[in-house]
Design an enzyme around this catalytic site. Structure first.
Site, mmCIF file in Angstrom:
data_model
loop_
_atom_site.group_PDB
_atom_site.id
_atom_site.type_symbol
_atom_site.label_atom_id
_atom_site.label_comp_id
_atom_site.label_asym_id
_atom_site.label_seq_id
_atom_site.Cartn_x
_atom_site.Cartn_y
_atom_site.Cartn_z
ATOM 1 N N HIS A 38 8.428 -6.697 14.354
ATOM 2 C CA HIS A 38 7.810 -7.732 13.522
ATOM 3 C C HIS A 38 7.957 -9.036 14.298
ATOM 4 O O HIS A 38 8.782 -9.886 13.977
ATOM 5 C CB HIS A 38 8.520 -7.811 12.176
ATOM 6 N N ARG B 197 5.058 -11.886 1.202
ATOM 7 C CA ARG B 197 5.355 -13.048 2.046
ATOM 8 C C ARG B 197 4.565 -13.045 3.351
ATOM 9 O O ARG B 197 3.989 -14.064 3.729
ATOM 10 C CB ARG B 197 6.856 -13.127 2.333
ATOM 11 N N THR B 198 4.524 -11.922 4.047
ATOM 12 C CA THR B 198 3.872 -11.906 5.361
ATOM 13 C C THR B 198 2.370 -12.122 5.226
ATOM 14 O O THR B 198 1.795 -12.977 5.897
ATOM 15 C CB THR B 198 4.172 -10.581 6.097
ATOM 16 N N LYS C 128 -11.465 6.656 1.840
ATOM 17 C CA LYS C 128 -12.313 7.849 1.961
ATOM 18 C C LYS C 128 -12.077 8.581 3.274
ATOM 19 O O LYS C 128 -12.785 9.521 3.598
ATOM 20 C CB LYS C 128 -13.793 7.462 1.875
ATOM 21 N N ARG D 211 -0.635 -5.118 9.720
ATOM 22 C CA ARG D 211 0.659 -4.608 9.289
ATOM 23 C C ARG D 211 0.409 -3.148 8.946
ATOM 24 O O ARG D 211 -0.476 -2.838 8.144
ATOM 25 C CB ARG D 211 1.183 -5.367 8.083
#
Length: 173
Positions: free
Chosen positions: A136, A58-59, A86, A108
């Site tokens: 958030h 969703r985000t 890596k 995020r």
């Protein structure tokens, strides 16, 4: 009025006028979603990078859709197929994106404070899309938008948050 900062890292950083500006701006863009052509040229020529170190549906999709509707060029950065796999550091990744002229980096990350670190390091605007068990802020703004829309005002409104508050980014926002 304009925002007083280049980054959106948390709700506490914003004053009431800035929150109202964001909510009022969102209200003006809501109409765009009802059109046959859901695009406006607001971010034409800007590059937005979705830098997600955690799985999200969703985000990430909401950010991508919003940026595209505002006519931005959008890059969805896949950590699993990047140099991060890596061993490239978060800062090196952000510096590389900045060197490629990313205007906005939406991050995020599983680590609390990761957006703040990037904001101190790069000139690109940083938007916190959720960091660890910290915050958030964009979800909090969406919740405020919905509450204001449903109740007509946020003034003197009392809100109860039910659920796992100890691990809730939204509750901290």
């Amino acid at each position: 009025m304009a925002l007083k900062r280049k980054d959106l890292l948390g709700i506490r950083d914003l004053d009431v006028e800035e929150i109202n500006l964001i909510l009022d701006t969102a209200e003006s863009f809501k109409e765009v979603t009802t059109r046959d052509i859901k695009k406006v040229p607001t971010l034409r020529g800007k590059t937005v990078v979705n830098l997600f170190f955690e799985p999200s549906t969703r985000t990430r999709t909401s950010f991508e859709l919003a940026a595209k509707r505002l006519s931005a060029d959008v890059i969805n950065f896949s950590v699993s197929t990047s140099s991060v796999a890596k061993g490239e550091s978060l800062l090196d990744t952000a510096k590389n994106l900045e060197a490629m002229q990313a205007d906005v980096i939406i991050i995020r990350h599983w680590a609390a404070g990761a957006p703040h670190l990037l904001a101190r390091t790069v000139t690109s605007s940083i938007i916190n899309g959720g960091d660890g068990a910290h915050e958030h802020p964009t979800q909090a703004l969406l919740d405020l938008f919905t509450l204001r829309e449903r109740k007509g005002s946020l003034k003197d409104l009392k809100v109860a948050i039910v659920g796992d508050i100890a691990h809730s980014r939204v509750a901290r926002s």
